[in-house]
Design a protein around this motif. Sequence first.
Motif, PDB file in Angstrom:
ATOM      1  N   TRP A  71       0.910  -1.231  -0.072  1.00 12.66           N
ATOM      2  CA  TRP A  71       0.029   0.087   0.026  1.00 12.66           C
ATOM      3  C   TRP A  71       0.846   1.251   0.033  1.00 12.66           C
ATOM      4  CZ3 TRP A  71      -3.744   1.432   4.480  1.00 12.66           C
ATOM      5  CH2 TRP A  71      -4.548   2.350   4.161  1.00 12.66           C
ATOM      6  N   GLN A 133     -16.443  -9.285   0.940  1.00 15.12           N
ATOM      7  CA  GLN A 133     -16.124  -8.053   1.753  1.00 15.12           C
ATOM      8  C   GLN A 133     -14.503  -7.467   1.921  1.00 15.12           C
ATOM      9  OE1 GLN A 133     -17.725  -9.063   5.527  1.00 15.12           O
ATOM     10  NE2 GLN A 133     -19.246  -7.464   5.113  1.00 15.12           N
ATOM     11  N   GLU A 136     -13.865  -6.528  -1.747  1.00 16.90           N
ATOM     12  CA  GLU A 136     -14.322  -5.165  -2.056  1.00 16.90           C
ATOM     13  C   GLU A 136     -13.668  -4.048  -1.453  1.00 16.90           C
ATOM     14  OE1 GLU A 136     -18.222  -2.880  -0.966  1.00 16.90           O
ATOM     15  OE2 GLU A 136     -18.490  -5.033  -1.777  1.00 16.90           O
ATOM     16  N   ASN A 137     -13.047  -4.376  -0.209  1.00 13.35           N
ATOM     17  CA  ASN A 137     -12.175  -3.223   0.592  1.00 13.35           C
ATOM     18  C   ASN A 137     -10.732  -3.021   0.137  1.00 13.35           C
ATOM     19  OD1 ASN A 137     -14.117  -2.300   2.410  1.00 13.35           O
ATOM     20  ND2 ASN A 137     -13.695  -4.285   3.568  1.00 13.35           N
ATOM     21  N   HIS A 139      -9.921  -3.100  -2.991  1.00  8.21           N
ATOM     22  CA  HIS A 139      -9.996  -2.142  -4.204  1.00  8.21           C
ATOM     23  C   HIS A 139      -9.781  -0.737  -4.000  1.00  8.21           C
ATOM     24  CE1 HIS A 139     -11.782  -4.982  -7.088  1.00  8.21           C
ATOM     25  NE2 HIS A 139     -12.566  -5.253  -6.194  1.00  8.21           N
ATOM     26  N   TYR A 140      -9.741  -0.092  -2.892  1.00  9.50           N
ATOM     27  CA  TYR A 140      -9.290   1.265  -2.377  1.00  9.50           C
ATOM     28  C   TYR A 140      -8.019   1.389  -2.015  1.00  9.50           C
ATOM     29  CZ  TYR A 140     -14.401   1.381  -1.901  1.00  9.50           C
ATOM     30  OH  TYR A 140     -15.793   1.525  -1.877  1.00  9.50           O
ATOM     31  N   ILE A 141      -7.207   0.444  -2.159  1.00  9.41           N
ATOM     32  CA  ILE A 141      -5.840   0.432  -1.712  1.00  9.41           C
ATOM     33  C   ILE A 141      -5.025   0.773  -3.191  1.00  9.41           C
ATOM     34  CG2 ILE A 141      -3.660  -0.749  -1.050  1.00  9.41           C
ATOM     35  CD1 ILE A 141      -5.397  -2.133   0.924  1.00  9.41           C
ATOM     36  N   ARG A 142      -4.178   1.991  -3.016  1.00  8.43           N
ATOM     37  CA  ARG A 142      -3.254   2.290  -3.972  1.00  8.43           C
ATOM     38  C   ARG A 142      -1.703   1.502  -3.928  1.00  8.43           C
ATOM     39  NH1 ARG A 142      -3.140   8.329  -3.676  1.00  8.43           N
ATOM     40  NH2 ARG A 142      -0.996   7.835  -4.461  1.00  8.43           N
TER      41      ARG A 142
END
Length: 144
Positions: A71, A133, A136-137, A139-142
């Motif tokens: 991350w 879940q 899905e979570n 997906h927000y990590i760059r």
Amino acid sequence: MMKIFKGIVFYFLLGGSVANAAPSAQDLYDQCSEDFFVSSDVVVCLAKKLAASEKRLVKEQQHAVAVLDQWYVDPAYKEKAREKFLENNKEFKKYKKDYCNFSMSMMGGSESNSHEISRISCVASQNLYYIEQVEENLHYIRKK
């Protein structure tokens, strides 16, 4: 005309999320009972689904930790997220057991393999929902 358009858009947005939803315990039971009539065969089928869900859960948890390690964020936030994720995994195990025990208690004095069928399908379903879940979570990590 606009109401129809909104309805169609809503249907496709909702339909997409429902179509990808993790199968419920009943869905898993239905899948096995379509192929097998004898309850012992249904138990074996569900046990295979449970084993596959457990294997996939472990793989997804390992993948999530690897993604968190990559991350692109301040190390303090990364470590906090990693700690919370590992803590959440432990809590999920407890929740899954308690939830499925409650679900089985609602069956009363069912006979034959009903309790085992219910337990296995419940645990497998909970695993698949948790995997969904986590995915899905992530997906927000760059990444770096």
